[in-house]
Design a protein around this motif. Sequence first.
Motif, short mmCIF file in Angstrom:
data_model
loop_
_atom_site.label_atom_id
_atom_site.label_comp_id
_atom_site.label_asym_id
_atom_site.label_seq_id
_atom_site.Cartn_x
_atom_site.Cartn_y
_atom_site.Cartn_z
N ASP A 134 0.84 -1.20 0.00
CA ASP A 134 0.00 0.00 0.00
C ASP A 134 0.88 1.25 0.00
OD1 ASP A 134 -1.50 2.28 1.41
OD2 ASP A 134 -3.11 0.83 1.10
N PRO A 135 0.62 2.21 -0.88
CA PRO A 135 1.46 3.40 -0.95
C PRO A 135 1.61 4.14 0.37
CG PRO A 135 0.03 3.30 -2.87
CD PRO A 135 -0.42 2.20 -1.95
N SER A 136 0.57 4.10 1.22
CA SER A 136 0.67 4.80 2.50
C SER A 136 1.64 4.12 3.45
CB SER A 136 -0.71 4.88 3.16
OG SER A 136 -1.18 3.59 3.54
N LEU A 137 1.92 2.84 3.22
CA LEU A 137 2.85 2.10 4.07
C LEU A 137 4.27 2.10 3.53
CD1 LEU A 137 0.61 -1.03 4.73
CD2 LEU A 137 1.22 0.70 6.42
N TYR A 138 4.41 2.34 2.23
CA TYR A 138 5.72 2.22 1.60
C TYR A 138 6.81 3.08 2.26
CZ TYR A 138 9.48 2.32 -1.77
OH TYR A 138 10.72 2.25 -2.35
N PRO A 139 6.54 4.33 2.71
CA PRO A 139 7.60 5.12 3.32
C PRO A 139 8.20 4.51 4.58
CG PRO A 139 5.78 6.54 2.68
CD PRO A 139 5.31 5.13 2.53
N ASN A 140 7.50 3.53 5.17
CA ASN A 140 8.01 2.89 6.38
C ASN A 140 8.99 1.77 6.09
OD1 ASN A 140 6.27 4.39 8.30
ND2 ASN A 140 4.63 3.30 7.25
N VAL A 141 9.18 1.40 4.82
CA VAL A 141 10.15 0.38 4.45
C VAL A 141 11.53 1.04 4.39
CG1 VAL A 141 10.83 -1.33 2.72
CG2 VAL A 141 8.39 -0.87 3.14
N LEU A 142 12.35 0.78 5.40
CA LEU A 142 13.62 1.50 5.54
C LEU A 142 14.83 0.68 5.08
CD1 LEU A 142 13.01 3.08 9.06
CD2 LEU A 142 12.53 4.06 6.80
N GLY A 143 14.70 -0.66 5.06
CA GLY A 143 15.82 -1.51 4.70
C GLY A 143 15.65 -2.13 3.33
N SER A 147 12.22 -9.83 4.08
CA SER A 147 11.39 -9.95 5.27
C SER A 147 10.58 -8.69 5.53
CB SER A 147 12.27 -10.24 6.50
OG SER A 147 13.04 -11.40 6.31
N GLU A 148 11.22 -7.52 5.40
CA GLU A 148 10.51 -6.27 5.66
C GLU A 148 9.41 -6.05 4.62
OE1 GLU A 148 11.57 -1.68 6.94
OE2 GLU A 148 12.95 -2.76 5.63
N VAL A 149 9.66 -6.43 3.40
CA VAL A 149 8.62 -6.33 2.38
C VAL A 149 7.46 -7.25 2.70
CG1 VAL A 149 8.10 -6.82 -0.05
CG2 VAL A 149 10.15 -5.52 0.55
N LEU A 150 7.74 -8.46 3.16
CA LEU A 150 6.67 -9.39 3.53
C LEU A 150 5.83 -8.80 4.65
CD1 LEU A 150 5.57 -11.96 5.37
CD2 LEU A 150 5.47 -12.16 2.87
N PHE A 151 6.46 -8.20 5.65
CA PHE A 151 5.74 -7.56 6.76
C PHE A 151 4.79 -6.49 6.24
CE2 PHE A 151 6.30 -4.47 10.55
CZ PHE A 151 5.13 -4.91 11.14
N HIS A 152 5.27 -5.65 5.33
CA HIS A 152 4.42 -4.57 4.84
C HIS A 152 3.35 -5.07 3.87
CE1 HIS A 152 7.50 -2.15 6.78
NE2 HIS A 152 6.61 -1.18 6.78
N ALA A 154 1.83 -7.91 4.47
CA ALA A 154 0.84 -8.38 5.44
C ALA A 154 0.04 -7.21 6.02
CB ALA A 154 1.53 -9.17 6.55
N LEU A 155 0.71 -6.11 6.30
CA LEU A 155 -0.01 -4.92 6.76
C LEU A 155 -0.98 -4.43 5.69
CD1 LEU A 155 2.97 -3.04 8.45
CD2 LEU A 155 0.89 -3.81 9.64
N THR A 156 -0.56 -4.47 4.44
CA THR A 156 -1.41 -4.08 3.32
C THR A 156 -2.66 -4.94 3.26
OG1 THR A 156 0.48 -3.31 2.03
CG2 THR A 156 -1.50 -3.91 0.80
N TYR A 157 -2.51 -6.23 3.58
CA TYR A 157 -3.62 -7.18 3.47
C TYR A 157 -4.42 -7.33 4.76
CZ TYR A 157 -1.39 -8.56 -0.93
OH TYR A 157 -0.86 -8.55 -2.19
#
Length: 278
Positions: A134-143, A147-152, A154-157
Motif C-alpha cells: 500500500d502506498p501509505s505504508l511504503y515510506p516505512n520500508v527502511l531496509g 522480510s521487511e517487504v513481507l511484513f508490509h 501483510a499490513l497491506t492485506y
Amino acid sequence: MCRWLAYLGEPLRPSTIVLDAKHSIVAQSLNSPLGAETVNGDGFGFGWYPTGAPQGAEPALFHSIEPAWNDANLRELTRAITSPLFFTHVRAATAPPIQQTNCHPYRYENWMFMHNGAIAGWRELRRDLTMAIDPSLYPNVLGTTDSEVLFHLALTYGLRDDPINAIGRAIRTVETVGHDHGVQFPWQGTVAVSDGTTLWAFRYSSQGRTRSLFHSADIPAIRLMYPDQERLAAFGDNAKVVVSEPLNDLPGAFVEVPESSALILDMDGYRHQPFLVG
C-alpha cells in the motif's frame, strides 16, 4: 538464514533465556546445529513491550550490526529490564547488506514482526512485491530485506484485523509472483508477529521443508517432569517460548511446531491450526 526467539508470559528478565539458557539465542548465534548456517553473526535485534505499558503501546527496539555474542549493550539491556512479551533475532544475511535497518524485528505502530527464511529469486521478485505494498505504508520500508517487504505486504492485506489471513495472503502473493518469474519454490520461512497481547507464529515453505521451529511445553507440566530443576522457578505458570531451536536438552520441554501450521499464543495457552494447506 537466521534464528529467533519470542516470549510471552509473566514479566521476565529477557537475559534468562536470551543469555543464560543452556542453548540460548545468543549461543545459537555462534553455534546453531539445526540452522541452515551454523553461525548467525550478521547483526541482531531485540524488541520488547515494557512491563506495565498500556495496551496498544509501541514496542521498543534495539538493533546492532555486531554479532550478538560480542555485544555488551545487549547483555546490559536484557539484564536491566523486564517484559511480558519480547522478540530476539540473530541474523545470517543471505544477500541484502549488513546494516541496522536490515536487522529484525520490524515495527509498525504496536506490531512487531520477524522472519527466518528467504524469498527465492528475491532480486527478480523484489520490484513486483514492493509495488504491491500500500502506498501509505511504503515510506516505512527502511531496509532492503525480503522480510521487511513481507511484513508490509501483510499490513497491506489487513494484518491488524486478521493476522493469519494477512500473513497467508502475503505469502501467496510471493508464491504467485515467484511462479510468474519461473521460481519453483518461492517462499521459505518461520514468522513471528505480535500486537503486544497475542503472539502468532507460522511455519511454512513452498517446498514443504521449512526451517525448524519449536514451542515450550506448559511450565507446570515441565515442573512435574523435572522437580529438581531450580532454573524453572524463574518462570511463571503462563510463560511460553517459541524458538528456532530448543533452549535446553530436557526431553519433553520443547515441542516441534508442525509443518504448514499457525501457532496462536496468549494467556490462555497454545492453539495450532493448519496454514496454507491445499
